[in-house]
Design an enzyme around this catalytic site. Sequence first.
Site, PDB file in Angstrom:
ATOM      1  N   ARG A  74       0.753  -1.154  -0.011  1.00 42.21           N
ATOM      2  CA  ARG A  74       0.097  -0.132   0.100  1.00 42.21           C
ATOM      3  C   ARG A  74       0.935   1.115  -0.014  1.00 42.21           C
ATOM      4  NH1 ARG A  74      -4.334   0.500   4.429  1.00 42.21           N
ATOM      5  NH2 ARG A  74      -2.376   0.328   5.649  1.00 42.21           N
ATOM      6  N   SER A 138       7.348  -5.069   7.185  1.00 43.49           N
ATOM      7  CA  SER A 138       6.864  -6.076   8.340  1.00 43.49           C
ATOM      8  C   SER A 138       7.775  -7.420   8.386  1.00 43.49           C
ATOM      9  CB  SER A 138       5.524  -6.301   8.276  1.00 43.49           C
ATOM     10  OG  SER A 138       4.650  -4.970   7.979  1.00 43.49           O
ATOM     11  N   ASP A 192       5.274  -3.137  11.247  1.00 37.41           N
ATOM     12  CA  ASP A 192       3.887  -3.113  11.246  1.00 37.41           C
ATOM     13  C   ASP A 192       3.216  -2.994  12.707  1.00 37.41           C
ATOM     14  OD1 ASP A 192       4.320  -5.687  11.513  1.00 37.41           O
ATOM     15  OD2 ASP A 192       2.864  -6.366  10.041  1.00 37.41           O
TER      16      ASP A 192
END
Length: 452
Positions: A74, A138, A192
């Site tokens: 994203r 992450s 994350d």
Amino acid sequence: MNQTIRKYLSNLENLFSFSPADAQGAAARFHEEMKRGLNGQTSSLRMLPSYVGRPTGKEQGRFLALDLGGTNLRVLAVRLDGRGKAEISAVNRLAVPETVMRGPGEELFDFLAEGVAVFLEEHRLDPKEHRDLAFTFSFPVAQSAVNAGVLLNWTKGFTAPGVAGQNVVALLSDALRRKRIEAVSVTALVNDTVGTLATKSYADPSCDMGVILGTGTNACYPEKNSRPAKGLSPQPRQEMILNLEWGNFDKLDTNACDQALDRITLNPGRQRMEKMVSGMYIGELVRLILLDMTDRGILLEKKHRSVLVREHAVSSEQMSLTVPGEDFFAAIGIPDASDQDRDAAHHVCRIVSRRSARIAGAALAAVVTWMDANLEKKHTIAIDGALFEKYPGYPENVRCVLEELFARRAERIALCTTSDGSGIGAAIIAAVASSRQEQEHKPARQRTRKNR
Ligand code: ADP
Ligand code: MG
């Protein structure tokens, strides 16, 4: 349901049981591993420093965020108003193709940079204007600063060669330059979990833990420097958020299914807790169990084997379809299952998902009691991930363990779904980093003045 299936399921129930006593034992071993990790001893919990503490809520500005999770990439533009409110003003989402996850590292970073280029163009953002970008990455990273860190090893199905051992901020910056994106600088590298904690704690100071229950699983918490932290806190007595990398916790009892799964993964022997808990793996556990039942002739028919031998034929998303009214088997490509098969699969999924939630609950309890042994304070836990959010009954199963362990005091723990942590939260961390940098430079200037 016939007697043989019933017997099989009752045996399975035993294999996958995670009793209140197991939860207590796991939490105690979790503390031991945390202690070892903090002391720099060998431990399955890495306790990785993030080089930031929690936000105050006063951070402000506009930031870009690039979020590489397990499944999606994203790109976001985020605005922080300085009064605890943060919003996403634009977002692009794209699936990361498997060829990119496993192809050459340089191509993976080119894919990320291309994502940024397309985002700037689509949202008509001036490519010449300077922008800070927070990079949510992450995976286990050994950070040496808020904007530098080396990938220790890939997890969650990524294997791109040439990245482990490298500074991923430098790799991203190089890829941005290759794409002629000169005005964007990568100012924060954010796990994350840390982003999730930052998102919730930006507006709520009682939030002191970030948890991921999605493709993978992990958590972070603010560590006070008074403990034998790695001695890396930027300022004495200031808290620093530590990334536990709890997916790698390996002091849980595994059964034959867990061991069979571990053997077929890309990273055998590692991420043992993740393989019992997270979305990427619990579907695999279910698949292996259903395959075993089919091979024993107590489920489906032999011809269905070909579906079940395929790795990842069952996802955790499909597992959540074993509720009344949904057809789990049709979803995995077996349209002609019997009612008895469906009933059995329902039980298998319940057994596997319940253990997942109970283990997550025990780990969560361990971290909370590490910070506050007698649960004297309120703890808000920010949780991100589709497994927690969407699997029916999952949050209830997590809560159940907390109640078994803490009775009434479990009320002091609030489980709070917090999505967008890896976007908004990353931007908040970038803002914390830039405001800290300003603070750190101030006394230096004052000192210089005094010395004159
Ligand atoms: P990521 O962890 O990659 O950031 P998500 O938080 O969206 O992404 O988690 C994706 C994982 O959640 C996948 O493993 C997927 O199978 C699982 N998942 C998605 N939807 C559901 C659902 N309805 N029930 C259970 N698991 C789900
Ligand atoms: Mg995520």
